[in-house]
Design a protein around this motif. Sequence first.
Motif, PDB file in Angstrom:
ATOM      1  N   ASP A  36      -5.827  31.069  31.446  1.00  0.00           N
ATOM      2  CA  ASP A  36      -4.379  31.180  31.660  1.00  0.00           C
ATOM      3  C   ASP A  36      -3.795  32.379  30.927  1.00  0.00           C
ATOM      4  O   ASP A  36      -2.765  32.928  31.336  1.00  0.00           O
ATOM      5  CB  ASP A  36      -3.663  29.900  31.223  1.00  0.00           C
ATOM      6  CG  ASP A  36      -3.914  29.557  29.763  1.00  0.00           C
ATOM      7  OD1 ASP A  36      -4.975  29.933  29.229  1.00  0.00           O
ATOM      8  OD2 ASP A  36      -3.044  28.919  29.152  1.00  0.00           O
ATOM      9  N   LYS A  37      -4.474  32.820  29.847  1.00  0.00           N
ATOM     10  CA  LYS A  37      -4.000  33.978  29.084  1.00  0.00           C
ATOM     11  C   LYS A  37      -4.881  35.207  29.275  1.00  0.00           C
ATOM     12  O   LYS A  37      -4.441  36.323  29.058  1.00  0.00           O
ATOM     13  CB  LYS A  37      -3.944  33.632  27.581  1.00  0.00           C
ATOM     14  CG  LYS A  37      -3.054  32.455  27.240  1.00  0.00           C
ATOM     15  CD  LYS A  37      -2.956  32.225  25.750  1.00  0.00           C
ATOM     16  CE  LYS A  37      -4.224  31.629  25.170  1.00  0.00           C
ATOM     17  NZ  LYS A  37      -4.410  30.214  25.533  1.00  0.00           N
ATOM     18  N   GLN A  38      -6.140  34.993  29.664  1.00  0.00           N
ATOM     19  CA  GLN A  38      -7.100  36.102  29.671  1.00  0.00           C
ATOM     20  C   GLN A  38      -7.833  36.262  30.999  1.00  0.00           C
ATOM     21  O   GLN A  38      -8.947  36.792  31.021  1.00  0.00           O
ATOM     22  CB  GLN A  38      -8.128  35.893  28.552  1.00  0.00           C
ATOM     23  CG  GLN A  38      -7.524  35.857  27.158  1.00  0.00           C
ATOM     24  CD  GLN A  38      -8.351  36.632  26.155  1.00  0.00           C
ATOM     25  OE1 GLN A  38      -8.886  37.701  26.447  1.00  0.00           O
ATOM     26  NE2 GLN A  38      -8.450  36.115  24.954  1.00  0.00           N
ATOM     27  N   THR A  46      -4.381  35.200  40.120  1.00  0.00           N
ATOM     28  CA  THR A  46      -5.246  36.388  40.108  1.00  0.00           C
ATOM     29  C   THR A  46      -6.711  35.990  40.254  1.00  0.00           C
ATOM     30  O   THR A  46      -7.469  36.630  40.995  1.00  0.00           O
ATOM     31  CB  THR A  46      -5.060  37.169  38.787  1.00  0.00           C
ATOM     32  OG1 THR A  46      -3.681  37.497  38.634  1.00  0.00           O
ATOM     33  CG2 THR A  46      -5.878  38.443  38.791  1.00  0.00           C
ATOM     34  N   GLY A  47      -7.100  34.931  39.579  1.00  0.00           N
ATOM     35  CA  GLY A  47      -8.474  34.470  39.671  1.00  0.00           C
ATOM     36  C   GLY A  47      -8.814  33.935  41.048  1.00  0.00           C
ATOM     37  O   GLY A  47      -9.916  34.166  41.566  1.00  0.00           O
ATOM     38  N   ARG A  48      -7.854  33.243  41.653  1.00  0.00           N
ATOM     39  CA  ARG A  48      -8.090  32.688  42.993  1.00  0.00           C
ATOM     40  C   ARG A  48      -8.263  33.793  44.023  1.00  0.00           C
ATOM     41  O   ARG A  48      -9.144  33.745  44.897  1.00  0.00           O
ATOM     42  CB  ARG A  48      -6.944  31.750  43.366  1.00  0.00           C
ATOM     43  CG  ARG A  48      -7.189  30.935  44.617  1.00  0.00           C
ATOM     44  CD  ARG A  48      -6.295  29.711  44.677  1.00  0.00           C
ATOM     45  NE  ARG A  48      -4.885  30.036  44.545  1.00  0.00           N
ATOM     46  CZ  ARG A  48      -4.139  29.715  43.480  1.00  0.00           C
ATOM     47  NH1 ARG A  48      -4.678  29.067  42.466  1.00  0.00           N
ATOM     48  NH2 ARG A  48      -2.860  30.027  43.442  1.00  0.00           N
ATOM     49  N   TYR A  53     -13.340  26.550  38.438  1.00  0.00           N
ATOM     50  CA  TYR A  53     -12.076  25.824  38.591  1.00  0.00           C
ATOM     51  C   TYR A  53     -10.999  26.398  37.671  1.00  0.00           C
ATOM     52  O   TYR A  53      -9.854  26.628  38.100  1.00  0.00           O
ATOM     53  CB  TYR A  53     -12.297  24.339  38.277  1.00  0.00           C
ATOM     54  CG  TYR A  53     -11.043  23.496  38.367  1.00  0.00           C
ATOM     55  CD1 TYR A  53     -10.618  22.973  39.582  1.00  0.00           C
ATOM     56  CD2 TYR A  53     -10.282  23.225  37.234  1.00  0.00           C
ATOM     57  CE1 TYR A  53      -9.473  22.209  39.669  1.00  0.00           C
ATOM     58  CE2 TYR A  53      -9.124  22.466  37.307  1.00  0.00           C
ATOM     59  CZ  TYR A  53      -8.726  21.952  38.527  1.00  0.00           C
ATOM     60  OH  TYR A  53      -7.575  21.205  38.607  1.00  0.00           O
ATOM     61  N   LEU A  54     -11.354  26.634  36.414  1.00  0.00           N
ATOM     62  CA  LEU A  54     -10.384  27.159  35.444  1.00  0.00           C
ATOM     63  C   LEU A  54      -9.907  28.559  35.834  1.00  0.00           C
ATOM     64  O   LEU A  54      -8.741  28.909  35.605  1.00  0.00           O
ATOM     65  CB  LEU A  54     -11.012  27.178  34.051  1.00  0.00           C
ATOM     66  CG  LEU A  54     -11.289  25.798  33.444  1.00  0.00           C
ATOM     67  CD1 LEU A  54     -12.213  25.923  32.224  1.00  0.00           C
ATOM     68  CD2 LEU A  54      -9.984  25.116  33.046  1.00  0.00           C
ATOM     69  N   ILE A  55     -10.801  29.349  36.425  1.00  0.00           N
ATOM     70  CA  ILE A  55     -10.421  30.702  36.859  1.00  0.00           C
ATOM     71  C   ILE A  55      -9.509  30.653  38.075  1.00  0.00           C
ATOM     72  O   ILE A  55      -8.476  31.328  38.129  1.00  0.00           O
ATOM     73  CB  ILE A  55     -11.678  31.544  37.154  1.00  0.00           C
ATOM     74  CG1 ILE A  55     -12.438  31.842  35.860  1.00  0.00           C
ATOM     75  CG2 ILE A  55     -11.304  32.863  37.843  1.00  0.00           C
ATOM     76  CD1 ILE A  55     -13.781  32.503  36.067  1.00  0.00           C
TER      77      ILE A  55
END
Length: 340
Positions: free
Chosen positions: A222-224, A293-295, A286-288
């Motif tokens: 969420d931050k990086q 942006t990760g999705r 999942y966390l990404i």
Amino acid sequence: MASELEELLGFLSSSSPQLRKGAVEIVSGLTGSEEGLRALVAYADVAIPALLNLLQDSVSGKEVQVAAAEALVNLSQDEAVCEKLAFHGAVAVSEGIIFKPERRCDNALSRLLVMLLANLTQIDSGVLALLQVGDEKLEGLFISKLVRSFCSSSVEESSDEDPFDHVGSILVNISKAEAGRKILLHPKRRLLKQIVQQMDSTNPLRKKGVSGTIRNCCFEADKQVENLLLMSEFLWPALLLPVAGKKIYGQEDTSKMPLELANPLEIEREVTDDPEIRIQALEAIYLIVLQDTGRKAFWGVNGPRILEVGYQDEEDPRVMEAYERVGSLLVTGGDEAGDQ
């Protein structure tokens, strides 16, 4: 028995090299049994300082040091003993021996000391000591040395000969702490980028340590997330290849992937047998993909198709649940990215 044990422990500090050697060998042997271990734990305040002194006593020879290390590794299975070891500076002692400037530490002794650190980092005080938190000049230095050794030591050796494979367990332990994740993800240190590249190791202990460390570090997504994606060339293969299934992918699929994913998926490959590694990879994904942006990046490497194929081959219900969790997130949150 108590008086005999006290006398034996006293010999660990004898001025006679022969007595010290004999005593430490007996103590090491005692720690190999549950009964002996329980008896020694009761005298940990006496045994620990004496064993740590012998560990640093290079004059007495390798056999004495190895016996002392074996005893400490076995004793450190007890959480209360770990606290005492951390208090007596066992982390710094281990570092000083493993990375002794004037000569390289023996592989057998290094491996035992790394195992000791793996046990010590299961407690908070051990983690803080290893990270050197609070010392601005030294913070993260020891971890950097361990990562460098972990990544540069030979992975061709068997697990019994690899002195640094248990560093994987240490990295999992420290990455459970926010302070540890901060050090591993520091952009200038680039430690996680080095660690991720060990995911192709044939050593299962290394591989599991790397996957667990990546998963823990992804709690900072969420931050990086952008920092994580800077290493996407190594990160996506580390996360997606273990969950890609057995199928040889066709050009229609691989043409939408970067070469680092397409090339290994176009040929026969070894499947990741350990379900825990597959679960950890899916939890990291999942966390990404929780982040926009990760999705988008995940869709950009044709990640959903890889998960679709991998799910078809999966038989473990726990891993299937992890696939489904990511899939539901992609369906509910990835429409825009999927249309690109």
